[in-house]
Design a protein around this motif. Structure first.
Motif, mmCIF file in Angstrom:
data_model
loop_
_atom_site.group_PDB
_atom_site.id
_atom_site.type_symbol
_atom_site.label_atom_id
_atom_site.label_comp_id
_atom_site.label_asym_id
_atom_site.label_seq_id
_atom_site.Cartn_x
_atom_site.Cartn_y
_atom_site.Cartn_z
ATOM 1 N N VAL A 132 -3.448 -4.637 12.841
ATOM 2 C CA VAL A 132 -2.509 -5.718 12.531
ATOM 3 C C VAL A 132 -1.206 -5.122 11.983
ATOM 4 O O VAL A 132 -0.132 -5.668 12.182
ATOM 5 N N GLY A 133 -1.308 -4.002 11.310
ATOM 6 C CA GLY A 133 -0.120 -3.371 10.725
ATOM 7 C C GLY A 133 -0.085 -1.879 11.013
ATOM 8 O O GLY A 133 -1.090 -1.293 11.446
ATOM 9 N N ILE A 164 0.842 -1.206 0.000
ATOM 10 C CA ILE A 164 0.000 0.000 0.000
ATOM 11 C C ILE A 164 0.876 1.254 0.000
ATOM 12 O O ILE A 164 0.596 2.227 -0.701
ATOM 13 N N PHE A 167 -8.637 -6.072 6.122
ATOM 14 C CA PHE A 167 -9.157 -4.711 6.273
ATOM 15 C C PHE A 167 -10.617 -4.719 6.756
ATOM 16 O O PHE A 167 -11.466 -5.391 6.162
ATOM 17 N N CYS A 175 -4.702 2.870 5.716
ATOM 18 C CA CYS A 175 -5.759 1.937 6.155
ATOM 19 C C CYS A 175 -6.642 2.600 7.216
ATOM 20 O O CYS A 175 -7.866 2.455 7.209
ATOM 21 N N CYS A 213 -0.097 0.694 9.064
ATOM 22 C CA CYS A 213 -0.957 1.576 8.267
ATOM 23 C C CYS A 213 -2.338 1.748 8.899
ATOM 24 O O CYS A 213 -3.101 2.637 8.527
ATOM 25 N N MET A 214 -2.687 0.866 9.847
ATOM 26 C CA MET A 214 -3.966 0.994 10.546
ATOM 27 C C MET A 214 -3.773 1.703 11.888
ATOM 28 O O MET A 214 -4.735 2.209 12.472
HETATM 29 FE FE1 SF4 Z 1 -4.236 -4.944 5.992
HETATM 30 FE FE2 SF4 Z 1 -3.745 -2.358 6.329
HETATM 31 FE FE3 SF4 Z 1 -4.263 -3.875 8.408
HETATM 32 FE FE4 SF4 Z 1 -1.943 -4.183 7.124
HETATM 33 S S1 SF4 Z 1 -2.601 -2.373 8.260
HETATM 34 S S2 SF4 Z 1 -3.331 -5.805 7.839
HETATM 35 S S3 SF4 Z 1 -2.611 -3.745 5.042
HETATM 36 S S4 SF4 Z 1 -5.693 -3.424 6.731
#
Ligand code: SF4
Length: 363
Positions: free
Chosen positions: A343-344, A320, A333, A354, A346-347
């Motif tokens: 989980v990552g 992403i 997502f 995210c 970007c969230m």
């Molecule tokens: Fe998926 Fe984004 Fe969560 Fe990573 S941070 S697991 S890419 S929704």
């Protein structure tokens, strides 16, 4: 500013900008490289205001998101070895290889949240018996604040682990391998650096517009990019003159130069990029956590690197960050991954793509 007409009637100007953009639009993939831009774009639904021919993508512009696993793991290891680790709130929640700083704190490690390096220095002054390690993240926008605190003088029990990133080398790498037609450059970085670091775009034949952070700033940048694309131009333009000067902020640049040396740096999603980070100059070696505590973290970090190699990667945050996917392509997502169960990275950060898509794209 009296000099910027866009501020006199932003609503009316936004309507006109949307009309201009929508008139015979040229199909284009436009990438911004700034978490604050993503937040504005998502919050105001700017993608839905643009004609379908114009796609706006998010690049590696969120400092929390681009901080690599190794740096997060190192901070966790140091905290579990008895040092006090202090950093910004979002960093506490980013999952490392096996756990987050937040998890380490729940297990008893001394991990504290701060809003600035000055808060961290205050903790060091109030706790002279403790070793305080500040995990410093950020781009050119916030690095001068860190430099200023160092120049004011640091307590002897204060150490800095730098994960600071410089934008231009990442851009240089990004444009080698990307399916994008034009770029929106981050206004707050340009406030410090000036517009020159974005010349790579121009040299590689991409139009680029430096933009501010209001919805009308983004629309103005898109309109200016459309004009360039239609004319076949590829130049740097400044759509944020009320804050950005071509030469940048010379005082801030000098402070950074006084305190840091440029070094290679690891970026999540982009790997090691030459000359894309900052390390403390030799004269500040007594505060350099990466060197002073190396023996404390190196073996455990090697173990975690091995664990990571064997782990199945479900989070596509790295993809992403390079504009090759959008959050809804990730199977986790809005399911396993939400702002309360990230989980990552970007969230985690509210500048992460995210997180912004979760919060504002309610389709
Ligand atoms: Fe998926 Fe984004 Fe969560 Fe990573 S941070 S697991 S890419 S929704």
């Amino acid at each position: 500013s009296k000099t910027d007409p866009i501020l006199e009637n932003p609503v009316e100007i936004q309507k006109k900008l949307i009309e201009t953009i929508s008139k015979e639009p040229k199909a284009a993939r436009i990438m911004h490289i700034c978490g604050t831009h993503e937040r504005t774009i998502s919050k105001f639904g700017i993608r839905s205001l643009l004609p379908p021919e114009i796609e706006v993508l998010s690049g590696p512009g969120c400092p929390v998101c681009v901080t690599p696993d190794n740096d997060i793991d190192t901070a966790i290891i140091l905290a579990k070895k008895g040092l006090t680790v202090v950093t910004f709130g979002d960093m506490l929640r980013v999952p490392g290889t096996e756990e987050s700083l937040f998890d380490a704190r729940a297990e008893g490690a001394d991990v504290r949240m701060v809003y600035s390096i000055d808060d961290a220095v205050k903790i060091a002054n109030e706790n002279p018996e403790k070793k305080i390690v500040f995990l410093a993240i950020g781009f050119e926008t916030t690095i001068p604040t860190t430099a200023a605190a160092i120049l004011r003088g640091l307590p002897s029990n204060f150490y800095i682990f730098t994960s600071l990133k410089l934008t231009p080398p990442a851009i240089d790498l990004l444009i080698q391998d990307i399916n994008v037609d034009a770029f929106i450059a981050p206004g707050h970085v340009a406030v410090i650096t000036g517009t020159a670091p974005f010349s790579s775009f121009e040299k590689m034949g991409y139009p680029v517009v430096v933009a501010g952070f209001e919805s009308y700033d983004i629309l103005l940048a898109v309109a200016m990019l459309q004009k360039q694309l239609k004319e076949g131009a590829a130049k740097i333009e400044n759509a944020y003159p009320r804050a950005v000067k071509a030469e940048g902020n010379k005082i801030a640049l000098k402070m950074m130069d006084d305190v840091f040396d440029v070094s290679d740096s690891d970026w999540r999603g982009l790997g090691t990029i030459p000359n894309s980070g900052f390390v403390l100059k030799e004269k500040y070696k007594d505060h350099n956590a990466a060197i002073l505590f190396y023996d404390l973290y190196k073996d455990e970090l090697t173990r975690l690197e091995e664990v990571r190699k064997k782990k199945k990667k479900n989070c596509i945050c790295a993809t992403i960050l390079t504009g090759k996917a959008t959050p809804e392509k990730c199977p986790m997502f809005k399911k396993a991954c939400t702002p309360s169960t990230p989980v990552g990275p970007c969230m985690v950060s509210d500048e992460g793509m995210c997180h912004s898509w979760y919060k504002y794209n309610r389709d």
